[in-house]
Enzyme design. Structure first.
Site, short mmCIF file in Angstrom:
data_model
loop_
_atom_site.label_atom_id
_atom_site.label_comp_id
_atom_site.label_asym_id
_atom_site.label_seq_id
_atom_site.Cartn_x
_atom_site.Cartn_y
_atom_site.Cartn_z
N PHE A 203 -1.51 16.17 3.59
CA PHE A 203 -1.93 15.57 2.32
C PHE A 203 -0.68 15.42 1.46
O PHE A 203 -0.14 16.40 0.96
CB PHE A 203 -3.00 16.41 1.60
CG PHE A 203 -3.64 15.64 0.49
CD1 PHE A 203 -4.73 14.82 0.74
CD2 PHE A 203 -3.11 15.68 -0.79
CE1 PHE A 203 -5.31 14.08 -0.28
CE2 PHE A 203 -3.68 14.94 -1.82
CZ PHE A 203 -4.78 14.14 -1.57
N ASP B 161 -4.33 5.65 5.71
CA ASP B 161 -4.88 6.91 6.19
C ASP B 161 -6.04 6.58 7.14
O ASP B 161 -5.81 6.17 8.27
CB ASP B 161 -5.31 7.74 4.98
CG ASP B 161 -5.70 9.17 5.31
OD1 ASP B 161 -5.65 9.57 6.48
OD2 ASP B 161 -6.07 9.90 4.38
N ARG C 34 2.07 11.85 -9.08
CA ARG C 34 2.52 10.49 -8.80
C ARG C 34 3.99 10.29 -9.19
O ARG C 34 4.68 9.49 -8.60
CB ARG C 34 1.70 9.46 -9.59
CG ARG C 34 0.30 9.27 -9.12
CD ARG C 34 -0.33 8.07 -9.83
NE ARG C 34 -1.76 8.04 -9.69
CZ ARG C 34 -2.41 7.56 -8.65
NH1 ARG C 34 -1.74 7.10 -7.62
NH2 ARG C 34 -3.73 7.56 -8.61
N GLU D 69 0.84 -1.20 0.00
CA GLU D 69 0.00 0.00 0.00
C GLU D 69 0.87 1.25 0.00
O GLU D 69 1.97 1.23 0.54
CB GLU D 69 -0.88 -0.05 1.26
CG GLU D 69 -1.81 1.11 1.46
CD GLU D 69 -2.93 1.17 0.44
OE1 GLU D 69 -2.64 1.48 -0.73
OE2 GLU D 69 -4.08 0.96 0.81
N ASP D 70 0.36 2.33 -0.59
CA ASP D 70 1.10 3.58 -0.56
C ASP D 70 0.94 4.30 0.78
O ASP D 70 1.91 4.78 1.35
CB ASP D 70 0.71 4.51 -1.72
CG ASP D 70 -0.78 4.78 -1.83
OD1 ASP D 70 -1.58 4.21 -1.05
OD2 ASP D 70 -1.17 5.56 -2.72
#
Length: 174
Positions: free
Chosen positions: A151, A102, A164, A98-99
């Site tokens: 963010f 959150d 990205r 996973e990046d």
């Protein structure tokens, strides 16, 4: 919104070094065993590439795409599978790549969804962990870096499909 990228939080070198460390840990944890890396699309692919290069074990890859965000910066709370895993995961060691963790909404759904296929194990490896935003009880087993409530973009992470391709992780000031 006129986005401005704030300071660099993690450089490409720092990220690759951490991927190497986690890859070595994963290799030890699964010594002599096959591993299925399941990358989360689209954000997890850059991190996944670094992790898989650091694991000498027999490693297979697949991808899943699920989202609870759409084009905004906050979760809708409803998770949708957009692309499913093709592999048979029965009795396999699965690591979700996973990046960012959150709220945990999407990842909790994915972990449960993959667990229904009766793998031997399901673990999570994330580039970034943002525990201050967690709404669901989900924890990563392998964490690149813990971050504050920013963010973030870059290294696969995006804002409305932009940024990205940045070779580092930074944050958006707005």
């Amino acid at each position: 919104m006129a986005e401005i990228i704030g300071k660099v939080l993690f450089t490409e070198e720092q990220i690759r070094q951490r991927a190497k460390e986690l890859g070595e840990q994963i290799a030890r944890d699964y010594e002599g065993e096959e591993i299925y890396l399941i990358g989360t699309l689209k954000g997890g692919i850059v991190w996944m590439a670094d992790i898989m290069k650091a694991i000498p074990n027999d490693t297979k890859i697949d991808f899943i795409c699920a989202s609870s965000y759409g084009s905004g910066t906050s979760t809708t709370g409803v998770v949708k599978i957009k692309k499913d895993v093709e592999a048979d995961l029965f009795n396999k060691n699965v690591i979700i790549i996973e990046d960012i963790v959150d709220t945990g909404t999407t990842l909790k759904f994915i972990k449960s969804y993959l667990a229904e296929r009766n793998p031997k194990s399901v673990k999570i490896c994330t580039l970034l962990d943002k525990p201050s935003r967690r709404l669901c009880d989900v924890q990563a087993d392998y964490i690149g870096f813990e971050i504050d409530n920013l963010f973030v973009v870059g290294y696969g992470l995006d804002y409305d499909q932009k940024y990205r391709n940045l070779p580092y992780v930074g944050y958006i000031e707005g």
